[in-house]
Write a protein that holds these residues in place. Sequence first.
Motif, short mmCIF file in Angstrom:
data_model
loop_
_atom_site.label_atom_id
_atom_site.label_comp_id
_atom_site.label_asym_id
_atom_site.label_seq_id
_atom_site.Cartn_x
_atom_site.Cartn_y
_atom_site.Cartn_z
N UNK A 131 0.82 -1.21 0.00
CA UNK A 131 0.00 0.00 0.00
C UNK A 131 0.86 1.27 0.00
N UNK A 132 2.04 1.22 0.62
CA UNK A 132 2.93 2.38 0.60
C UNK A 132 3.54 2.56 -0.79
N UNK A 159 -5.65 8.98 3.99
CA UNK A 159 -4.91 7.72 4.05
C UNK A 159 -3.76 7.75 3.03
N UNK A 160 -4.04 8.24 1.83
CA UNK A 160 -2.99 8.35 0.82
C UNK A 160 -1.91 9.31 1.31
N UNK A 161 -2.31 10.43 1.88
CA UNK A 161 -1.33 11.39 2.39
C UNK A 161 -0.46 10.74 3.44
N UNK A 162 -1.06 9.97 4.34
CA UNK A 162 -0.30 9.28 5.38
C UNK A 162 0.64 8.25 4.76
N UNK A 163 0.14 7.49 3.77
CA UNK A 163 0.96 6.46 3.13
C UNK A 163 2.17 7.08 2.42
N UNK A 167 5.91 6.33 3.46
CA UNK A 167 6.79 5.76 2.44
C UNK A 167 8.03 6.62 2.27
N UNK A 168 7.86 7.93 2.21
CA UNK A 168 9.01 8.81 2.05
C UNK A 168 9.94 8.71 3.25
N UNK A 169 9.36 8.61 4.42
CA UNK A 169 10.16 8.49 5.63
C UNK A 169 10.96 7.18 5.61
N UNK A 170 10.30 6.08 5.24
CA UNK A 170 10.98 4.80 5.19
C UNK A 170 12.04 4.78 4.09
N UNK A 171 11.73 5.35 2.93
CA UNK A 171 12.70 5.41 1.85
C UNK A 171 13.92 6.20 2.26
N UNK A 172 13.70 7.32 2.91
CA UNK A 172 14.82 8.16 3.36
C UNK A 172 15.71 7.37 4.31
N UNK A 173 15.10 6.69 5.27
CA UNK A 173 15.86 5.91 6.24
C UNK A 173 16.62 4.77 5.55
N UNK A 174 15.94 4.04 4.66
CA UNK A 174 16.58 2.93 3.95
C UNK A 174 17.75 3.42 3.10
N UNK A 175 17.55 4.53 2.41
CA UNK A 175 18.60 5.04 1.54
C UNK A 175 19.76 5.65 2.32
N UNK A 176 19.46 6.23 3.47
CA UNK A 176 20.55 6.75 4.31
C UNK A 176 21.38 5.58 4.86
N UNK A 177 20.71 4.52 5.25
CA UNK A 177 21.43 3.32 5.75
C UNK A 177 22.27 2.71 4.63
N UNK A 178 21.79 2.80 3.40
CA UNK A 178 22.54 2.24 2.28
C UNK A 178 23.83 3.01 2.03
#
Length: 180
Positions: A131-132, A159-163, A167-178
């Motif tokens: 969904x994200x 709900x879309x705004x929250x998703x 998603x942007x928050x998770x992507x940012x975290x994942x990409x920073x960890x990368x």
Amino acid sequence: MPSTTGCDEADEAKLLESAVSGDSGAFAKLFNHYYPMIYSFAYRLSLSGPDAQDIAQETFIKAARSLGSFRGESSFKNWLYRIAVNGSSDWRQRKTREAVAAEEMAAEYRNEEWPADFGAVHEALGSLADELRQAIVLVYYEGMNHAQAARICACAETTISWRVFMAKRKLKKLLQNHER
């Protein structure tokens, strides 16, 4: 005279008749007989085991759904090949669309000072919950506003705004960890 498939034509005709009548066991026998042939064909077209498996499975799903429309003007084997060819074309078009969309997204992220490493972006997107990822794709890839995306996802605009936010928050975290 036996066919080149190794299956007696009379037996195949009986199996087809039974399968058209709704006998799932008969269709299973046809599937087991022809799947290796269709998989091999799909592999030669896609040069990828997982993609060949998807094409072959989709071929048999389509065949099962439209078995009633099989007129017998060609052999069942040739009919399956035709479905596989069409499925392969669909697969190729889908792969092309995915590659274009992925490149556009990678270019967009580069412009916004996101990592230029497309592989990391692709991997990060793949790790998101469906969904994200759907919200991100509809809003950023397809250029929809949140209200349009909400109608497609059958949920509230908030709900879309929250998703998108999550998603942007998770992507940012994942990409920073990368990057580390």
